[in-house]
Motif scaffolding. Structure first.
Motif, PDB file in Angstrom:
ATOM      1  N   SER A   2       0.826  -1.203   0.000  1.00 24.97           N
ATOM      2  CA  SER A   2       0.000   0.000   0.000  1.00 24.97           C
ATOM      3  C   SER A   2       0.862   1.255   0.000  1.00 24.97           C
ATOM      4  O   SER A   2       2.003   1.251   0.426  1.00 24.97           O
ATOM      5  CB  SER A   2      -0.944  -0.002   1.194  1.00 24.97           C
ATOM      6  OG  SER A   2      -0.210   0.037   2.393  1.00 24.97           O
ATOM      7  N   ASP A   3       0.256   2.328  -0.465  1.00 15.84           N
ATOM      8  CA  ASP A   3       0.920   3.626  -0.520  1.00 15.84           C
ATOM      9  C   ASP A   3       0.876   4.258   0.879  1.00 15.84           C
ATOM     10  O   ASP A   3      -0.197   4.365   1.469  1.00 15.84           O
ATOM     11  CB  ASP A   3       0.169   4.505  -1.526  1.00 15.84           C
ATOM     12  CG  ASP A   3       0.794   5.864  -1.710  1.00 15.84           C
ATOM     13  OD1 ASP A   3       1.186   6.494  -0.707  1.00 15.84           O
ATOM     14  OD2 ASP A   3       0.880   6.312  -2.861  1.00 15.84           O
ATOM     15  N   PRO A   4       2.022   4.688   1.426  1.00 19.35           N
ATOM     16  CA  PRO A   4       2.030   5.289   2.765  1.00 19.35           C
ATOM     17  C   PRO A   4       1.117   6.509   2.869  1.00 19.35           C
ATOM     18  O   PRO A   4       0.498   6.739   3.913  1.00 19.35           O
ATOM     19  CB  PRO A   4       3.495   5.684   2.982  1.00 19.35           C
ATOM     20  CG  PRO A   4       4.272   4.831   2.048  1.00 19.35           C
ATOM     21  CD  PRO A   4       3.359   4.558   0.876  1.00 19.35           C
ATOM     22  N   TRP A   5       1.014   7.290   1.802  1.00 20.76           N
ATOM     23  CA  TRP A   5       0.129   8.465   1.834  1.00 20.76           C
ATOM     24  C   TRP A   5      -1.321   8.029   1.965  1.00 20.76           C
ATOM     25  O   TRP A   5      -2.072   8.558   2.773  1.00 20.76           O
ATOM     26  CB  TRP A   5       0.331   9.310   0.582  1.00 20.76           C
ATOM     27  CG  TRP A   5      -0.651  10.439   0.486  1.00 20.76           C
ATOM     28  CD1 TRP A   5      -1.712  10.515  -0.357  1.00 20.76           C
ATOM     29  CD2 TRP A   5      -0.691  11.628   1.273  1.00 20.76           C
ATOM     30  NE1 TRP A   5      -2.402  11.685  -0.155  1.00 20.76           N
ATOM     31  CE2 TRP A   5      -1.798  12.395   0.843  1.00 20.76           C
ATOM     32  CE3 TRP A   5       0.099  12.136   2.297  1.00 20.76           C
ATOM     33  CZ2 TRP A   5      -2.128  13.611   1.408  1.00 20.76           C
ATOM     34  CZ3 TRP A   5      -0.237  13.359   2.856  1.00 20.76           C
ATOM     35  CH2 TRP A   5      -1.331  14.077   2.412  1.00 20.76           C
ATOM     36  N   ASP A   6      -1.736   7.037   1.171  1.00 19.96           N
ATOM     37  CA  ASP A   6      -3.101   6.537   1.250  1.00 19.96           C
ATOM     38  C   ASP A   6      -3.401   5.985   2.639  1.00 19.96           C
ATOM     39  O   ASP A   6      -4.483   6.185   3.176  1.00 19.96           O
ATOM     40  CB  ASP A   6      -3.350   5.452   0.206  1.00 19.96           C
ATOM     41  CG  ASP A   6      -3.386   5.996  -1.213  1.00 19.96           C
ATOM     42  OD1 ASP A   6      -3.564   7.226  -1.380  1.00 19.96           O
ATOM     43  OD2 ASP A   6      -3.230   5.196  -2.151  1.00 19.96           O
ATOM     44  N   ASP A   7      -2.431   5.288   3.219  1.00 16.94           N
ATOM     45  CA  ASP A   7      -2.611   4.744   4.566  1.00 16.94           C
ATOM     46  C   ASP A   7      -2.778   5.866   5.588  1.00 16.94           C
ATOM     47  O   ASP A   7      -3.614   5.777   6.489  1.00 16.94           O
ATOM     48  CB  ASP A   7      -1.423   3.865   4.962  1.00 16.94           C
ATOM     49  CG  ASP A   7      -1.349   2.579   4.167  1.00 16.94           C
ATOM     50  OD1 ASP A   7      -2.358   2.200   3.530  1.00 16.94           O
ATOM     51  OD2 ASP A   7      -0.270   1.951   4.170  1.00 16.94           O
ATOM     52  N   ALA A   8      -1.997   6.919   5.454  1.00 15.99           N
ATOM     53  CA  ALA A   8      -2.072   8.041   6.394  1.00 15.99           C
ATOM     54  C   ALA A   8      -3.414   8.755   6.270  1.00 15.99           C
ATOM     55  O   ALA A   8      -4.041   9.103   7.274  1.00 15.99           O
ATOM     56  CB  ALA A   8      -0.924   9.022   6.150  1.00 15.99           C
ATOM     57  N   ALA A  10      -6.234   7.459   5.089  1.00 11.86           N
ATOM     58  CA  ALA A  10      -7.268   6.547   5.587  1.00 11.86           C
ATOM     59  C   ALA A  10      -7.307   6.561   7.112  1.00 11.86           C
ATOM     60  O   ALA A  10      -8.381   6.586   7.718  1.00 11.86           O
ATOM     61  CB  ALA A  10      -7.026   5.137   5.071  1.00 11.86           C
ATOM     62  N   HIS A  11      -6.157   6.576   7.751  1.00 12.57           N
ATOM     63  CA  HIS A  11      -6.105   6.617   9.208  1.00 12.57           C
ATOM     64  C   HIS A  11      -6.699   7.922   9.726  1.00 12.57           C
ATOM     65  O   HIS A  11      -7.493   7.928  10.674  1.00 12.57           O
ATOM     66  CB  HIS A  11      -4.666   6.457   9.717  1.00 12.57           C
ATOM     67  CG  HIS A  11      -4.561   6.617  11.200  1.00 12.57           C
ATOM     68  ND1 HIS A  11      -5.014   5.649  12.072  1.00 12.57           N
ATOM     69  CD2 HIS A  11      -4.103   7.628  11.958  1.00 12.57           C
ATOM     70  CE1 HIS A  11      -4.823   6.075  13.311  1.00 12.57           C
ATOM     71  NE2 HIS A  11      -4.273   7.277  13.265  1.00 12.57           N
TER      72      HIS A  11
END
Length: 92
Positions: A2-8, A10-11
């Motif tokens: 997963s993309d770290p930006w997308d994860d951030a 989403a969180h």
């Protein structure tokens, strides 16, 4: 992977302190994060957001969304009042 930006993002949307709603093409609330529920006093998922918005703000919300869908605005931005569980309208 997963993309770290997308994860951030989403969180933040899920656990952040700012109320975030996603709505479908009929204005039904598809998702509301926990902060939205805390602010409103109820979880609005499954309801029409137009029923929750202050009557004086509904036309502006519809217009802004239409302009965005028609490509007249790059981003959809909505600032309006929503009715909370206690009956008070608060700005979102």
């Amino acid at each position: 992977m997963s993309d770290p930006w997308d994860d951030a993002v989403a969180h933040f949307v899920t656990a952040g302190p700012i109320g975030v709603l996603t709505i479908d093409s009929t204005f039904e609330v598809m998702h509301a994060n926990d902060a939205s529920g805390s602010i409103l006093g109820y979880h609005p998922a499954g309801r029409s957001v137009l029923d929750l918005i202050h009557p004086d703000d509904v036309a502006k919300v519809i217009r802004n969304r239409r302009e965005h869908i028609e490509g007249l605005s790059e981003r959809y931005y909505a600032e309006h009042r929503m009715r909370c569980k206690d009956g008070v309208y608060r700005w979102f």
